[in-house]
Structure formats: structure tokens, C-alpha cells
Scaffold this motif. Structure first.
Motif, PDB file in Angstrom:
ATOM      1  N   LEU A   1       0.814  -1.206   0.000  1.00 20.47           N
ATOM      2  CA  LEU A   1       0.000   0.000   0.000  1.00 20.47           C
ATOM      3  C   LEU A   1       0.851   1.262   0.000  1.00 20.47           C
ATOM      4  CD1 LEU A   1      -2.906  -0.927   2.410  1.00 20.47           C
ATOM      5  CD2 LEU A   1      -2.917  -0.810  -0.071  1.00 20.47           C
ATOM      6  N   LYS A   2       1.778   1.353   0.951  1.00 21.43           N
ATOM      7  CA  LYS A   2       2.679   2.498   1.011  1.00 21.43           C
ATOM      8  C   LYS A   2       4.001   2.017   1.574  1.00 21.43           C
ATOM      9  CE  LYS A   2       3.298   7.099   2.819  1.00 21.43           C
ATOM     10  NZ  LYS A   2       2.804   8.161   3.687  1.00 21.43           N
ATOM     11  N   GLY A   3       5.104   2.441   0.968  1.00 20.99           N
ATOM     12  CA  GLY A   3       6.408   2.050   1.478  1.00 20.99           C
ATOM     13  C   GLY A   3       7.486   2.195   0.436  1.00 20.99           C
ATOM     14  N   THR A   4       8.649   1.595   0.735  1.00 17.74           N
ATOM     15  CA  THR A   4       9.783   1.643  -0.176  1.00 17.74           C
ATOM     16  C   THR A   4      10.334   0.245  -0.375  1.00 17.74           C
ATOM     17  OG1 THR A   4      11.364   2.025   1.606  1.00 17.74           O
ATOM     18  CG2 THR A   4      10.431   3.986   0.539  1.00 17.74           C
ATOM     19  N   ARG A   5      11.102   0.105  -1.431  1.00 13.76           N
ATOM     20  CA  ARG A   5      11.708  -1.178  -1.759  1.00 13.76           C
ATOM     21  C   ARG A   5      13.054  -0.906  -2.425  1.00 13.76           C
ATOM     22  NH1 ARG A   5       8.973  -4.872  -6.309  1.00 13.76           N
ATOM     23  NH2 ARG A   5      10.684  -6.296  -6.610  1.00 13.76           N
ATOM     24  N   SER A   6      14.086  -1.626  -2.023  1.00  8.02           N
ATOM     25  CA  SER A   6      15.418  -1.489  -2.614  1.00  8.02           C
ATOM     26  C   SER A   6      15.552  -2.418  -3.810  1.00  8.02           C
ATOM     27  CB  SER A   6      16.492  -1.841  -1.589  1.00  8.02           C
ATOM     28  OG  SER A   6      16.453  -0.950  -0.514  1.00  8.02           O
ATOM     29  N   VAL A   7      15.987  -1.847  -4.941  1.00 11.61           N
ATOM     30  CA  VAL A   7      16.144  -2.621  -6.171  1.00 11.61           C
ATOM     31  C   VAL A   7      17.391  -2.142  -6.917  1.00 11.61           C
ATOM     32  CG1 VAL A   7      13.663  -3.021  -6.423  1.00 11.61           C
ATOM     33  CG2 VAL A   7      14.715  -1.070  -7.567  1.00 11.61           C
ATOM     34  N   GLN A   8      17.729  -2.856  -7.989  1.00 15.93           N
ATOM     35  CA  GLN A   8      18.833  -2.456  -8.846  1.00 15.93           C
ATOM     36  C   GLN A   8      18.289  -2.222 -10.256  1.00 15.93           C
ATOM     37  OE1 GLN A   8      22.240  -4.957  -8.626  1.00 15.93           O
ATOM     38  NE2 GLN A   8      23.325  -3.888 -10.255  1.00 15.93           N
ATOM     39  N   VAL A   9      18.671  -1.107 -10.851  1.00 14.93           N
ATOM     40  CA  VAL A   9      18.208  -0.728 -12.189  1.00 14.93           C
ATOM     41  C   VAL A   9      18.988  -1.520 -13.234  1.00 14.93           C
ATOM     42  CG1 VAL A   9      18.013   1.171 -13.833  1.00 14.93           C
ATOM     43  CG2 VAL A   9      17.580   1.571 -11.419  1.00 14.93           C
ATOM     44  N   THR A  10      18.280  -2.056 -14.248  1.00 15.25           N
ATOM     45  CA  THR A  10      18.959  -2.777 -15.323  1.00 15.25           C
ATOM     46  C   THR A  10      18.945  -2.003 -16.633  1.00 15.25           C
ATOM     47  OG1 THR A  10      16.947  -3.980 -15.918  1.00 15.25           O
ATOM     48  CG2 THR A  10      18.433  -5.037 -14.353  1.00 15.25           C
ATOM     49  N   LYS A  11      17.906  -1.172 -16.835  1.00 16.51           N
ATOM     50  CA  LYS A  11      17.774  -0.463 -18.111  1.00 16.51           C
ATOM     51  C   LYS A  11      16.853   0.733 -17.923  1.00 16.51           C
ATOM     52  CE  LYS A  11      15.832  -1.496 -22.677  1.00 16.51           C
ATOM     53  NZ  LYS A  11      15.237  -2.566 -23.469  1.00 16.51           N
TER      54      LYS A  11
ATOM     55  N   VAL B   1      18.719   1.676  -6.086  1.00 16.38           N
ATOM     56  CA  VAL B   1      17.788   2.766  -5.799  1.00 16.38           C
ATOM     57  C   VAL B   1      16.689   2.301  -4.850  1.00 16.38           C
ATOM     58  CG1 VAL B   1      18.178   3.878  -8.038  1.00 16.38           C
ATOM     59  CG2 VAL B   1      16.334   2.220  -7.809  1.00 16.38           C
ATOM     60  N   GLU B   2      15.942   3.273  -4.354  1.00 19.74           N
ATOM     61  CA  GLU B   2      14.744   3.015  -3.557  1.00 19.74           C
ATOM     62  C   GLU B   2      13.536   3.376  -4.399  1.00 19.74           C
ATOM     63  OE1 GLU B   2      14.245   2.096  -0.188  1.00 19.74           O
ATOM     64  OE2 GLU B   2      16.355   1.573  -0.096  1.00 19.74           O
ATOM     65  N   LEU B   3      12.610   2.437  -4.522  1.00 18.25           N
ATOM     66  CA  LEU B   3      11.331   2.719  -5.166  1.00 18.25           C
ATOM     67  C   LEU B   3      10.349   3.115  -4.080  1.00 18.25           C
ATOM     68  CD1 LEU B   3      10.932  -0.319  -7.595  1.00 18.25           C
ATOM     69  CD2 LEU B   3      11.981   1.901  -8.062  1.00 18.25           C
ATOM     70  N   HIS B   4       9.618   4.191  -4.293  1.00 21.34           N
ATOM     71  CA  HIS B   4       8.609   4.653  -3.348  1.00 21.34           C
ATOM     72  C   HIS B   4       7.238   4.305  -3.915  1.00 21.34           C
ATOM     73  CE1 HIS B   4      11.601   6.926  -1.019  1.00 21.34           C
ATOM     74  NE2 HIS B   4      12.187   7.034  -2.205  1.00 21.34           N
ATOM     75  N   TYR B   5       6.456   3.568  -3.137  1.00 22.35           N
ATOM     76  CA  TYR B   5       5.156   3.061  -3.574  1.00 22.35           C
ATOM     77  C   TYR B   5       4.009   3.754  -2.858  1.00 22.35           C
ATOM     78  CZ  TYR B   5       7.153  -1.098  -5.821  1.00 22.35           C
ATOM     79  OH  TYR B   5       7.831  -1.954  -6.639  1.00 22.35           O
ATOM     80  N   MET B   6       2.895   3.880  -3.575  1.00 20.63           N
ATOM     81  CA  MET B   6       1.621   4.291  -2.996  1.00 20.63           C
ATOM     82  C   MET B   6       0.548   3.474  -3.701  1.00 20.63           C
ATOM     83  SD  MET B   6      -0.131   6.131  -0.887  1.00 20.63           S
ATOM     84  CE  MET B   6       1.002   7.346  -0.307  1.00 20.63           C
ATOM     85  N   LEU B   7      -0.220   2.724  -2.929  1.00 22.98           N
ATOM     86  CA  LEU B   7      -1.281   1.859  -3.460  1.00 22.98           C
ATOM     87  C   LEU B   7      -0.765   0.910  -4.539  1.00 22.98           C
ATOM     88  CD1 LEU B   7      -4.199   4.433  -3.613  1.00 22.98           C
ATOM     89  CD2 LEU B   7      -3.754   2.744  -1.850  1.00 22.98           C
ATOM     90  N   GLY B   8       0.430   0.373  -4.327  1.00 18.48           N
ATOM     91  CA  GLY B   8       0.999  -0.623  -5.227  1.00 18.48           C
ATOM     92  C   GLY B   8       1.624  -0.068  -6.492  1.00 18.48           C
ATOM     93  N   VAL B   9       1.697   1.246  -6.633  1.00 22.51           N
ATOM     94  CA  VAL B   9       2.251   1.872  -7.827  1.00 22.51           C
ATOM     95  C   VAL B   9       3.502   2.661  -7.436  1.00 22.51           C
ATOM     96  CG1 VAL B   9       1.800   3.561  -9.657  1.00 22.51           C
ATOM     97  CG2 VAL B   9      -0.039   2.062  -8.867  1.00 22.51           C
TER      98      VAL B   9
END
Length: 73
Positions: A2-12, A58-66
Motif C-alpha cells: 500500500l505504502k512504502g519503499t523497496r530497494s532494487v537495482q536498475v537494469t535499463k 535505488v529506492e522505489l517509493h510506492y503508494m497503493l501498489g504503484v
């Protein structure tokens, strides 16, 4: 998520023009995921760091799954 962050790695990062409006397709994966599935977030350039490059963590910031914005770690 719903709301939060997630750590990921950019590929393209791929610019996309839809009816003259620029967007960025940011391809990424979760380095902790054993399956290694690549996902995509379509973002406006104002929501992405200007110096973002493939390989960046990077950190992705989410709101309502987007994904709403991306910040560099």
C-alpha cells in the motif's frame, strides 16, 4: 504494497514518447530475489534522478501498489 519503499537495482532506462509526452521505462530487479525477475515502472522524468544509470541501486517509493518516485541510495 500500500505504502512504502523497496530497494532494487536498475537494469535499463528507456525513454518513451506517448503522444509527445516523455516518460521513462525503468527496468529493475530485486537483488535478494532468487528468481531474478525483471520488472518495469513507467515514470515521468520529474520522478527519476537525472543521473540514474543501469546498475544503480535505488529506492522505489510506492503508494497503493504503484511506484510514485525513485531515489538513489
Amino acid at each position: 504494497m500500500l505504502k512504502g519503499t523497496r530497494s532494487v537495482q536498475v537494469t535499463k532506462i528507456q525513454p518513451v514518447s506517448i503522444h509527445g509526452q516523455l516518460s521513462l521505462d525503468v527496468h529493475f530487479f530485486d537483488p535478494d530475489d532468487s528468481q531474478g525477475q525483471v520488472s518495469l515502472a513507467r515514470m515521468g522524468p520529474e520522478s527519476v534522478p537525472k543521473n540514474l544509470e543501469p546498475g544503480d541501486k535505488v529506492e522505489l517509493h510506492y503508494m497503493l501498489g504503484v511506484v510514485t518516485s525513485i531515489t538513489k541510495k
